[in-house]
Design a protein around this motif. Structure first.
Motif, PDB file in Angstrom:
ATOM      1  N   MET A   1       0.842  -1.194   0.000  1.00 56.70           N
ATOM      2  CA  MET A   1       0.000   0.000   0.000  1.00 56.70           C
ATOM      3  C   MET A   1       0.879   1.246   0.000  1.00 56.70           C
ATOM      4  N   THR A   2       0.584   2.190  -0.870  1.00 55.85           N
ATOM      5  CA  THR A   2       1.382   3.397  -0.977  1.00 55.85           C
ATOM      6  C   THR A   2       1.147   4.312   0.203  1.00 55.85           C
ATOM      7  N   GLU A   3       2.246   4.872   0.744  1.00 55.42           N
ATOM      8  CA  GLU A   3       2.145   5.816   1.852  1.00 55.42           C
ATOM      9  C   GLU A   3       1.435   7.083   1.380  1.00 55.42           C
ATOM     10  N   PRO A   4       0.468   7.619   2.149  1.00 51.06           N
ATOM     11  CA  PRO A   4      -0.164   8.878   1.773  1.00 51.06           C
ATOM     12  C   PRO A   4       0.824  10.029   1.877  1.00 51.06           C
ATOM     13  N   SER A   5       0.713  11.016   0.997  1.00 57.67           N
ATOM     14  CA  SER A   5       1.619  12.161   1.029  1.00 57.67           C
ATOM     15  C   SER A   5       0.947  13.353   0.383  1.00 57.67           C
ATOM     16  N   ASP A   6       1.161  14.530   0.982  1.00 58.70           N
ATOM     17  CA  ASP A   6       0.652  15.747   0.366  1.00 58.70           C
ATOM     18  C   ASP A   6       1.720  16.384  -0.525  1.00 58.70           C
ATOM     19  N   LEU A   7       2.828  15.682  -0.716  1.00 56.86           N
ATOM     20  CA  LEU A   7       3.872  16.145  -1.621  1.00 56.86           C
ATOM     21  C   LEU A   7       3.709  15.417  -2.948  1.00 56.86           C
ATOM     22  N   PRO A   8       3.351  16.139  -3.997  1.00 57.92           N
ATOM     23  CA  PRO A   8       3.074  15.462  -5.269  1.00 57.92           C
ATOM     24  C   PRO A   8       4.330  14.895  -5.915  1.00 57.92           C
ATOM     25  N   VAL A   9       4.128  13.822  -6.673  1.00 57.31           N
ATOM     26  CA  VAL A   9       5.197  13.223  -7.470  1.00 57.31           C
ATOM     27  C   VAL A   9       4.877  13.484  -8.938  1.00 57.31           C
ATOM     28  N   SER A  10       5.812  14.092  -9.640  1.00 61.25           N
ATOM     29  CA  SER A  10       5.632  14.319 -11.075  1.00 61.25           C
ATOM     30  C   SER A  10       6.488  13.315 -11.842  1.00 61.25           C
ATOM     31  N   SER A  46      11.561  -0.580  -9.196  1.00 63.13           N
ATOM     32  CA  SER A  46      11.202   0.708  -9.786  1.00 63.13           C
ATOM     33  C   SER A  46      11.394   1.795  -8.746  1.00 63.13           C
ATOM     34  N   ALA A  47      11.377   3.036  -9.186  1.00 58.81           N
ATOM     35  CA  ALA A  47      11.419   4.156  -8.246  1.00 58.81           C
ATOM     36  C   ALA A  47      10.212   4.111  -7.313  1.00 58.81           C
ATOM     37  N   GLU A  48       9.072   3.730  -7.844  1.00 60.07           N
ATOM     38  CA  GLU A  48       7.852   3.652  -7.035  1.00 60.07           C
ATOM     39  C   GLU A  48       8.030   2.652  -5.893  1.00 60.07           C
ATOM     40  N   VAL A  49       8.529   1.460  -6.181  1.00 60.93           N
ATOM     41  CA  VAL A  49       8.641   0.420  -5.157  1.00 60.93           C
ATOM     42  C   VAL A  49       9.742   0.737  -4.153  1.00 60.93           C
ATOM     43  N   ASN A  50      10.919   1.125  -4.632  1.00 59.37           N
ATOM     44  CA  ASN A  50      12.055   1.307  -3.724  1.00 59.37           C
ATOM     45  C   ASN A  50      11.991   2.591  -2.916  1.00 59.37           C
ATOM     46  N   TRP A  51      11.456   3.663  -3.495  1.00 59.93           N
ATOM     47  CA  TRP A  51      11.588   4.966  -2.851  1.00 59.93           C
ATOM     48  C   TRP A  51      10.270   5.629  -2.475  1.00 59.93           C
ATOM     49  N   ILE A  52       9.229   5.428  -3.259  1.00 61.79           N
ATOM     50  CA  ILE A  52       7.989   6.191  -3.049  1.00 61.79           C
ATOM     51  C   ILE A  52       6.982   5.425  -2.209  1.00 61.79           C
ATOM     52  N   MET A  69      14.275  10.586  -9.234  1.00 66.44           N
ATOM     53  CA  MET A  69      14.215   9.134  -9.075  1.00 66.44           C
ATOM     54  C   MET A  69      13.948   8.472 -10.425  1.00 66.44           C
ATOM     55  N   PRO A  70      15.000   8.167 -11.186  1.00 68.62           N
ATOM     56  CA  PRO A  70      14.791   7.534 -12.490  1.00 68.62           C
ATOM     57  C   PRO A  70      14.324   6.087 -12.351  1.00 68.62           C
ATOM     58  N   ASP A  71      13.523   5.646 -13.312  1.00 66.19           N
ATOM     59  CA  ASP A  71      13.346   4.219 -13.548  1.00 66.19           C
ATOM     60  C   ASP A  71      14.476   3.804 -14.491  1.00 66.19           C
ATOM     61  N   LEU A  72      15.262   2.799 -14.107  1.00 62.14           N
ATOM     62  CA  LEU A  72      16.333   2.331 -14.976  1.00 62.14           C
ATOM     63  C   LEU A  72      15.767   1.877 -16.316  1.00 62.14           C
ATOM     64  N   ARG A  73      16.574   1.981 -17.360  1.00 58.25           N
ATOM     65  CA  ARG A  73      16.105   1.467 -18.657  1.00 58.25           C
ATOM     66  C   ARG A  73      15.746  -0.010 -18.514  1.00 58.25           C
ATOM     67  N   ALA A  74      14.736  -0.432 -19.246  1.00 57.71           N
ATOM     68  CA  ALA A  74      14.186  -1.790 -19.170  1.00 57.71           C
ATOM     69  C   ALA A  74      13.382  -2.021 -17.895  1.00 57.71           C
ATOM     70  N   HIS A  75      13.021  -0.963 -17.203  1.00 60.46           N
ATOM     71  CA  HIS A  75      12.238  -1.073 -15.976  1.00 60.46           C
ATOM     72  C   HIS A  75      11.092  -0.051 -15.981  1.00 60.46           C
ATOM     73  N   ALA A  76       9.960  -0.466 -15.434  1.00 61.73           N
ATOM     74  CA  ALA A  76       8.826   0.419 -15.115  1.00 61.73           C
ATOM     75  C   ALA A  76       8.465   1.331 -16.285  1.00 61.73           C
TER      76      ALA A  76
END
Length: 265
Positions: A1-10, A46-52, A69-76
């Motif tokens: 489950m993704t952590e709630p945040s009021d800081l947007p991710v672009s 992915s950046a989503e799984v590891n960091w966000i 937070m890049p997604d490595l090439r061949a990922h996400a």
């Protein structure tokens, strides 16, 4: 489950030198830009799984960091080309250089920090060896053997790709295959990537990075060998520990706290 945040991710795009589109997730502190920090995720992740997802990015942004937070090439969300020419041995370091240049970090631009998890650790360290100059560097989920013997480690995951359709519970590759399925990995591109990055970092090269380095690892994480030995082999490194295995440590809030502590000093 993704952590709630009021800081947007672009989500932005950076074009690598070979034309491959790299997706970069951005998060800034409330009120504007902060100190730049580039975070690279691990293999098949992915950046989503590891960091966000588990709140580490939010902790760092709330501490005043602007995150790239890049997604490595061949990922996400990044492209996964099937042309072998798109996977030279230095491809991930090249991509990191291109992301840093795109955002005007270093080399007369804004000072920045670098962190990576597992394959991301190998990549950010490779970048520092190649001449990148982050203020500080964090290697998460990495030990000395994971660098010195990367060809063997990459071979294990290539075997997992090759056994994707036959691996069963209890098999050596089962959990790697299960994670690839969850992440919807492009196996053709992933195999090309692993084949290109099979060269180990030479031990003598570990003397090159002179910036402060944090080697951060789960207390039960032995996947990449000894974090203590890695820290001892680097000129200016310290170790820190968080709960968990290689996979579960990513879910621990202590991961974000230790990164805030190190980069905020």
């Amino acid at each position: 489950m993704t952590e709630p945040s009021d800081l947007p991710v672009s989500l932005e795009n950076v074009t690598a030198r070979d034309g491959t589109r790299l997706a970069v997730h951005r998060m800034d502190p409330a009120g504007g830009e902060g100190k730049p920090l580039v975070l690279l995720h691990g293999l098949f992740s992915s950046a989503e799984v590891n960091w966000i997802k588990f709140g580490h990015a939010r902790q760092l942004a709330e501490a005043g960091f602007s995150l790239f937070m890049p997604d490595l090439r061949a990922h996400a969300h990044s492209e996964a080309p099937h042309d072998p020419a798109c996977y030279p041995p230095s491809v991930l370091v090249n991509d990191l250089e291109d992301v840093i240049a795109h955002y005007g970090l270093g080399e007369g631009g804004a000072p920045y920090d670098l962190a990576g998890f597992s394959l991301g650790s190998r990549t950010v360290l490779g970048g520092a060896i190649a001449g990148m100059t982050p203020r500080r560097l964090a290697l998460v989920g990495m030990g000395l053997e994971g660098l010195m013997e990367f060809r063997r480690r990459a071979g294990f995951f290539i075997d997992a790709i090759d056994n994707f359709d036959t691996a069963k519970r209890g098999d050596t590759h089962f959990f790697a295959v299960s994670f690839m399925k969850t992440q919807k990995i492009d196996r053709v591109a992933a195999r090309l990537l692993l084949s290109s990055t099979g060269l180990a970092i030479d031990r003598a090269q570990l003397s090159v990075p002179q910036m402060p380095i944090l080697v951060l690892c789960g207390t039960e994480d032995k996947d990449n060998g000894s974090p203590e030995a890695l820290a001892q082999a680097l000129p200016n490194a310290q170790t820190a520990w968080i709960p968990g295995t290689h996979m579960s440590s990513v879910t621990e809030k202590a991961l974000g706290r230790e990164l805030v502590k190190f980069f905020g000093d």
